[in-house]
Design a protein around this motif. Structure first.
Motif, PDB file in Angstrom:
ATOM      1  N   THR A   6      28.994  54.258  40.266  1.00 53.81           N
ATOM      2  CA  THR A   6      29.196  54.778  38.878  1.00 53.81           C
ATOM      3  C   THR A   6      30.060  53.797  38.171  1.00 53.81           C
ATOM      4  N   LYS A   7      29.916  53.827  36.787  1.00 55.59           N
ATOM      5  CA  LYS A   7      31.124  53.346  35.897  1.00 55.59           C
ATOM      6  C   LYS A   7      32.637  53.936  36.260  1.00 55.59           C
ATOM      7  N   LYS A   8      32.607  55.290  36.647  1.00 55.73           N
ATOM      8  CA  LYS A   8      33.824  55.756  37.206  1.00 55.73           C
ATOM      9  C   LYS A   8      34.237  55.006  38.416  1.00 55.73           C
ATOM     10  N   ASP A   9      33.484  54.601  39.390  1.00 53.05           N
ATOM     11  CA  ASP A   9      33.918  53.745  40.386  1.00 53.05           C
ATOM     12  C   ASP A   9      34.279  52.475  40.259  1.00 53.05           C
ATOM     13  N   LEU A  10      33.593  51.759  39.586  1.00 58.63           N
ATOM     14  CA  LEU A  10      33.997  50.464  38.914  1.00 58.63           C
ATOM     15  C   LEU A  10      35.350  50.628  38.304  1.00 58.63           C
ATOM     16  N   LEU A  11      35.552  51.321  37.316  1.00 59.11           N
ATOM     17  CA  LEU A  11      36.866  51.617  36.582  1.00 59.11           C
ATOM     18  C   LEU A  11      38.013  52.032  37.731  1.00 59.11           C
ATOM     19  N   LYS A  12      37.986  52.815  38.543  1.00 58.47           N
ATOM     20  CA  LYS A  12      38.781  53.295  39.523  1.00 58.47           C
ATOM     21  C   LYS A  12      39.345  51.969  40.210  1.00 58.47           C
ATOM     22  N   PHE A  13      38.180  51.222  40.777  1.00 55.10           N
ATOM     23  CA  PHE A  13      38.758  50.064  41.600  1.00 55.10           C
ATOM     24  C   PHE A  13      39.422  48.975  40.715  1.00 55.10           C
ATOM     25  N   GLU A  14      39.076  48.654  39.599  1.00 55.35           N
ATOM     26  CA  GLU A  14      39.833  47.674  38.859  1.00 55.35           C
ATOM     27  C   GLU A  14      41.220  48.092  38.492  1.00 55.35           C
ATOM     28  N   THR A  15      41.461  49.596  38.244  1.00 53.51           N
ATOM     29  CA  THR A  15      42.334  50.144  38.003  1.00 53.51           C
ATOM     30  C   THR A  15      43.475  49.998  39.077  1.00 53.51           C
TER      31      THR A  15
END
Length: 198
Positions: A6-15
């Protein structure tokens, strides 16, 4: 891809990666993705597990969406390979050389057609690479010989840190058979600071 990210998964990874970089845990430059999660999730729904994906230096999201494990991607980044993530198992390869990955993708697509296989090759490039001669030559060759090669242009309107229109005089028109989307870059060309145009 094994798990639908999900978008949340991707954002969490890059953060997490940006924090590791800030804490000096990464042994090289990083090129973070951001503000294009929705577009990529939509495009990767068209990409099958057995397809090949090639990308440039801003590739973390592509690797994750292609099925590379978050742990393996993180380990490669920590080892200094943010711009050159690779996974033969997942048919995922990158290059930090502008346009350098395109002829390789073209060669794989040529081989697939010659062997009469059903896979496709997807190559992700930025709007700077889209302006180069190597893109146009490979695009023409792939189109003329009907190779199973799909180009995706990710347009953040920047050629490294220069607006693409300024760098090239004007931008090329969109070509048929090319996936094309625009987005605003979240992070600078590399690192985690603020980008300033002087």
């Amino acid at each position: 891809m094994s798990k639908k990210l999900t978008k949340k998964d991707l954002l969490k990874f890059e953060t997490k990666i940006s924090k590791l970089y800030e804490d000096k845990k990464i042994k090289g430059p990083i090129h973070l993705s951001g503000n294009n999660e929705n577009q990529l999730i939509k495009i990767f729904k068209k990409i099958k597990k057995n397809d090949w994906v090639f990308s440039g230096w801003r590739n973390h999201y592509h690797a994750l969406l292609k099925g590379c494990s978050a742990k393996d991607v993180e380990n490669q980044i920590i080892a200094g390979r943010s711009m050159t993530l690779n996974s033969y198992k997942n048919k995922f390869f990158t290059s930090s050389i502008v346009g350098g990955i395109i002829p390789i993708a073209l060669g794989v697509a040529f081989s697939i057609k010659k062997k009469k296989m059903k896979q496709k090759v997807w190559v992700f490039i930025g709007d700077m690479t889209y302006e180069t001669g190597v893109f146009h030559e490979c695009y023409k060759y792939a189109k003329n010989f009907r190779l199973p090669l799909k180009f995706v242009v990710e347009d953040n309107d920047l050629s490294t840190n220069t607006p693409t229109k300024s760098a090239w005089g004007k931008k090329q028109k969109k070509l048929p058979d090319v996936y094309y989307y625009s987005y605003k870059r979240k992070y600078p060309h590399h690192g985690i600071g603020k980008w300033i145009l002087f």
